[in-house]
Design a protein around this motif. Structure first.
Motif, PDB file in Angstrom:
ATOM      1  N   THR A 136       0.901  -1.345   0.041  1.00 36.95           N
ATOM      2  CA  THR A 136       0.029  -0.147  -0.001  1.00 36.95           C
ATOM      3  C   THR A 136       0.930   1.205  -0.038  1.00 36.95           C
ATOM      4  OG1 THR A 136      -1.675  -1.264   1.241  1.00 36.95           O
ATOM      5  CG2 THR A 136      -1.934   1.408   1.273  1.00 36.95           C
ATOM      6  N   GLN A 183       3.229   5.228 -12.707  1.00 42.95           N
ATOM      7  CA  GLN A 183       1.872   5.282 -11.983  1.00 42.95           C
ATOM      8  C   GLN A 183       1.023   4.033 -12.479  1.00 42.95           C
ATOM      9  OE1 GLN A 183       0.296   8.924 -10.697  1.00 42.95           O
ATOM     10  NE2 GLN A 183       2.217  10.178 -10.868  1.00 42.95           N
ATOM     11  N   GLU A 184       1.127   4.450 -13.788  1.00 46.05           N
ATOM     12  CA  GLU A 184       0.311   3.517 -14.811  1.00 46.05           C
ATOM     13  C   GLU A 184       0.605   2.014 -14.240  1.00 46.05           C
ATOM     14  OE1 GLU A 184      -1.496   4.120 -17.754  1.00 46.05           O
ATOM     15  OE2 GLU A 184      -1.857   2.397 -18.072  1.00 46.05           O
ATOM     16  N   ARG A 209      -0.928   1.033 -10.965  1.00 44.02           N
ATOM     17  CA  ARG A 209      -2.204   1.034 -10.932  1.00 44.02           C
ATOM     18  C   ARG A 209      -2.746  -0.154 -11.368  1.00 44.02           C
ATOM     19  NH1 ARG A 209      -3.876   5.673  -8.870  1.00 44.02           N
ATOM     20  NH2 ARG A 209      -2.665   7.527  -9.437  1.00 44.02           N
ATOM     21  N   ARG A 210      -2.126  -0.698 -12.492  1.00 40.16           N
ATOM     22  CA  ARG A 210      -2.305  -1.974 -13.092  1.00 40.16           C
ATOM     23  C   ARG A 210      -2.111  -3.224 -12.261  1.00 40.16           C
ATOM     24  NH1 ARG A 210       0.532  -2.461 -17.835  1.00 40.16           N
ATOM     25  NH2 ARG A 210       1.026  -0.405 -18.039  1.00 40.16           N
ATOM     26  N   GLY A 247      -2.002  -1.130  -3.617  1.00 37.41           N
ATOM     27  CA  GLY A 247      -3.174   0.009  -3.238  1.00 37.41           C
ATOM     28  C   GLY A 247      -2.767   1.257  -2.869  1.00 37.41           C
ATOM     29  N   PHE A 248      -3.572   2.252  -2.994  1.00 35.20           N
ATOM     30  CA  PHE A 248      -3.079   3.800  -2.339  1.00 35.20           C
ATOM     31  C   PHE A 248      -3.910   4.361  -1.389  1.00 35.20           C
ATOM     32  CE2 PHE A 248      -2.473   2.538  -6.999  1.00 35.20           C
ATOM     33  CZ  PHE A 248      -1.279   2.697  -7.255  1.00 35.20           C
ATOM     34  N   THR A 293      -3.890   8.374  -0.392  1.00 35.06           N
ATOM     35  CA  THR A 293      -3.620   9.800  -0.545  1.00 35.06           C
ATOM     36  C   THR A 293      -4.046  10.556   0.588  1.00 35.06           C
ATOM     37  OG1 THR A 293      -5.439   9.898  -1.808  1.00 35.06           O
ATOM     38  CG2 THR A 293      -3.373   9.344  -3.081  1.00 35.06           C
TER      39      THR A 293
END
Ligand code: FAD
Length: 315
Positions: free
Chosen positions: A168, A183-184, A187-188, A193-194, A196
């Motif tokens: 995470t 980032q891409e 995300r894939r 997980g993120f 913010t």
């Protein structure tokens, strides 16, 4: 008057000391406040060649020191506070005294930025890490958090998915600074997980890391987030303040060197994380230390041969 002074006693400085001592240069190492540098702060090292079983970071450093001492390296537990590389011999002032040297290797390393929250120090090197390559393996099938939002956080976060069950990424802003392609990729990746707009305010556990305490910077809401490990990638500070105005530094403050580790001043060499921000490993830093010592030896041989300034010739 010293032949060679080595500033710093991390893997780079200790290896430079070994090579210089074996070249009969009787180097003097000014250690700073840590013999071993960053590696001495970690519990276990599993990727230093020659040690098929894990070895404690402090023990690895102590062995490097003993090996250098065996060939005549000398150690001064003191810190350089001022240098003058404008003339020759070079001048170095420490808390304890003043030194002159015909050649210098700067191996003062870098300092990983810390969160400065409760629990960070307690679990440093034992659940809190700044190096995925070094420690990722210890988190096989575990859950980890990565703190940061730049390229390193994403690169290392992606690397950690090879081992961890879940990674995470926690970032204090709502936008990440990492390159879009990273980032891409993150995300894939179904393991990543993120979270913010959130900061870590404490690292919690009993004997080992159990959770982090988080605070949402927009709402102020606090919560605990379970995790087995905390990887902090919020940047490094090269330990180069001392050399500003004396050696050429790059925009981030790292010492500029050529491919043979010569700095902008002939006779002053740099080794390890003080110039290298890409590899950041004990073995690579040790390698740079060996290279710098070999170059310093050549420089000193040339000095002797050509009779260019030494202690006996006034500046
Ligand atoms: C928690 C942790 C775990 C790690 N685990 C691993 C691992 O498992 N495997 C791996 O390969 N790498 C690991 N690393 C990375 C590795 O420790 C570093 O890449 C390596 O220590 C860098 O070596 P260095 O000699 O360039 O600098 P440093 O280790 O940063 O050493 C710098 C030296 O300079 C001295 N110094 C600083 N300022 C002065 C001054 N003014 N005067 C004199 N001396 C000064 C310091 O006292 C220190 O002795 C880890 C790092 C950390 C923080």
């Amino acid at each position: 008057m010293e032949n060679l002074i080595i500033l710093g006693a991390g893997p780079a400085g200790l290896t430079a000391a070994l090579y210089a001592a074996r070249a009969n240069l009787s180097p003097l190492v000014i250690t700073g406040n840590s013999v071993g540098g960053q590696i001495a702060t970690t519990d276990l090292v599993e990727n230093f060649p020659g040690f098929p079983e894990p070895i404690g970071g402090a023990e690895l450093a102590e062995r490097m020191k003993q090996q250098a001492e065996r060939f005549g390296a000398r150690f001064e537990f003191d810190e350089a506070i001022e240098v003058d590389f404008r003339g020759h011999p070079f001048q170095i002032r420490t808390y304890g005294g003043e030194y002159q040297a015909k050649a210098v290797i700067v191996a003062t390393g870098a300092t990983p930025r810390r969160l400065n929250v409760p629990g960070e120090q307690e679990f440093w090197g034992r659940g809190v890490s700044v190096c995925a390559t070094c420690d990722g393996f210890f988190f096989t099938d575990k859950e980890v958090v990565v703190v940061g939002g730049g390229d390193s956080a994403f690169q290392e976060g992606l690397f950690l998915t090879r081992y961890a069950r879940r990674v995470t990424i926690i970032h204090r802003r709502d936008q990440f600074r990492a390159q879009p392609i990273l980032q891409e990729r993150a995300r894939r990746n179904p393991k990543i997980g993120f979270i913010t707009d959130t900061i870590v305010t404490a690292i919690l556990g009993e004997g080992r890391v159990r959770a982090v305490r988080l605070r949402n910077v927009k709402t102020g809401e606090e919560r605990e987030f379970p995790t087995d490990g905390v990887f902090i990638f919020i940047g490094y500070e090269p330990n180069t303040a001392l050399f500003r105005g004396q050696l050429e530094l790059d925009e981030a403050g790292y010492i500029r060197v050529n491919e043979r580790l010569h700095t902008s001043v002939p006779g002053v060499f740099a080794a390890g994380e003080v110039h290298d921000r890409w590899f950041r490993q004990a073995i690579t830093s040790a390698g740079f230390g060996a290279m710098a010592a070999m170059e310093a030896e050549k420089f000193l041989a040339e000095l002797e041969h050509r009779g260019v300034p030494t202690a006996a010739t006034p500046r």
